[in-house]
Design a protein around this motif. Sequence first.
Motif, PDB file in Angstrom:
ATOM      1  N   ALA A   1       6.827   2.022  -0.837  1.00  0.00           N
ATOM      2  CA  ALA A   1       5.558   1.097  -0.532  1.00  0.00           C
ATOM      3  C   ALA A   1       6.301   0.581   0.798  1.00  0.00           C
ATOM      4  N   LEU A   2       7.496  -0.185   0.752  1.00  0.00           N
ATOM      5  CA  LEU A   2       8.179  -0.598   1.886  1.00  0.00           C
ATOM      6  C   LEU A   2       8.122   0.281   3.041  1.00  0.00           C
TER       7      LEU A   2
ATOM      8  N   ALA B   1       4.111  -8.298   2.055  1.00  0.00           N
ATOM      9  CA  ALA B   1       3.873  -6.711   2.617  1.00  0.00           C
ATOM     10  C   ALA B   1       3.395  -5.976   1.463  1.00  0.00           C
ATOM     11  N   LEU B   2       4.099  -6.042   0.363  1.00  0.00           N
ATOM     12  CA  LEU B   2       4.010  -5.017  -0.790  1.00  0.00           C
ATOM     13  C   LEU B   2       2.625  -5.604  -1.371  1.00  0.00           C
ATOM     14  N   ALA B   3       2.220  -6.931  -1.503  1.00  0.00           N
ATOM     15  CA  ALA B   3       0.955  -7.162  -2.084  1.00  0.00           C
ATOM     16  C   ALA B   3      -0.157  -6.715  -1.258  1.00  0.00           C
ATOM     17  N   ALA B   4       0.057  -6.637   0.127  1.00  0.00           N
ATOM     18  CA  ALA B   4      -0.948  -6.118   1.053  1.00  0.00           C
ATOM     19  C   ALA B   4      -1.016  -4.748   0.911  1.00  0.00           C
ATOM     20  N   ALA B   5       0.201  -3.872   0.438  1.00  0.00           N
ATOM     21  CA  ALA B   5      -0.075  -2.266   0.153  1.00  0.00           C
ATOM     22  C   ALA B   5      -0.398  -2.144  -1.208  1.00  0.00           C
ATOM     23  N   GLY B   6      -0.815  -3.210  -2.259  1.00  0.00           N
ATOM     24  CA  GLY B   6      -1.277  -2.890  -3.296  1.00  0.00           C
ATOM     25  C   GLY B   6      -0.363  -2.451  -4.269  1.00  0.00           C
ATOM     26  N   CYS B   7       1.134  -2.701  -4.043  1.00  0.00           N
ATOM     27  CA  CYS B   7       2.067  -2.584  -5.021  1.00  0.00           C
ATOM     28  C   CYS B   7       2.382  -3.616  -6.056  1.00  0.00           C
ATOM     29  N   ASP B   8       2.028  -3.259  -7.296  1.00  0.00           N
ATOM     30  CA  ASP B   8       2.194  -4.268  -8.359  1.00  0.00           C
ATOM     31  C   ASP B   8       3.247  -4.511  -9.003  1.00  0.00           C
TER      32      ASP B   8
END
Length: 471
Positions: free
Chosen positions: A278-279, A206-213
Amino acid sequence: MSESSAPRTAPPRPAAQAAPTGAAVFRSLTGLLARWLPRQRWYADKGRALSGLTLVSATELLPCADGGPTPGLLHLLVRTVPQGTPEQDGSCYQLLLGVRSVLPPALAPALVGRPADGPLRGRAVYEALHDPRLAALLLERLRAPGTLGGLTFQRAHSAAIPSGLPARALGGDQTNSSVVYGEAHILKLFRRVSPGVNPDLELPRALAAAGCDRVPAPSAWFEAEAEGAEPITLGVLQPFLAGSTDGWALALKSLSLRTDFAAAAHGLGAATAEVHLALARNLPTTTLRGERLERSALAMTERLTAAAAAVPALRPYCTGLRRSFDSLAAFARGGGHLDAQRLHGDLHLGQALHRDGSWTLIDFEGEPARPLPERRRPQPPVRDIAGILRSFDYAAGQHRAPGPWVSAWATAAREAYCRGYAEVSGDDHTQRPELLRAFETDKAVYEVLYEARHRPAWLHIPMAAVRRLAG
């Protein structure tokens, strides 16, 4: 072992079908596994006699029964039932077993045993993750998605996974098992498993889909079928952050050199807030108020009662500790509320990696001792914050020469972390000390129970916090 206490075998329960020789192989391994399993670091029922051991599924990743020079690789899901526990409340464990006619000396510490009968009679059965040849096979399976028996291997579309990477198993205190491939990827295999997507797969995706690195994106994963339920997450492959230092090692170095840790703690607080935001944007949130929030306080009290029953040293402090939970219940009755969302769930300094001045969070599985549905439930962000604050105390408690400056180090780190979090999130939890205290107390109670069961030499660290929090 007497006949009455010997583990029993039973037909496979979930949907995954055993390999043609799976039941026979398992019967020949039952006695060996019953002695080997309770000695493993990741076994959850330490100190309780094993009354049942049943086969859930068996899959041959490499043929095991032909007796040739090539090692076999057997994947098992087994259910254990400690004495006094209903069978449905037993635990399911994932095992990866290698099989060889001749075991190389380097693999001798990984030996499970040699079956006296059955298809594997006289052959060496051992922990496969310590065999680089067999561990490398897992990577190849993950590189080529598909299904084998009851196992399904999947890969992220954008993931680049090189072949031929050397494999090495990681040691140390782990509730699961990990294998590093070259300097490129790390595979985490969950040992105690249950139906449902593991948060360590769900949240990083979910974080990858949100662009959180701030969290490594999963490259591949594999699952097992479960009849009438979600698939069981068995393992996740992620990029390996070579050159990183975990926050625990960084804190201990700071203490040993008597250097300031406030700047690093401030950055970690900011990174935690970024992940929480982000979550909250990309997964469901809720609000705990009234009866729901009171139930959270009651659950904390119940965990304290259970921990005190298991750890006598905790009992003199129960009255004082309950005051923190009573304050949370009073906050709820007075109309207070807490926003709740998906969290890391077991955040501490060992779950944060530092490289080139930046923090990355890893291991989103949550507290392994808690049921999977509970770990996937939205919780107040203060739970993660309390985990890091307790971790600063743990680091200070490990220092060999405690003194006023060690306490000052921990206090400065706590304050800097909370400032960093507040500056990014806009939420300063130090303004609600009674809430922070309740969640810190709940975490300390969990730590007392954990250390008493797994690391008794460390029990003095959470007990110091218990004495402080109870006062």
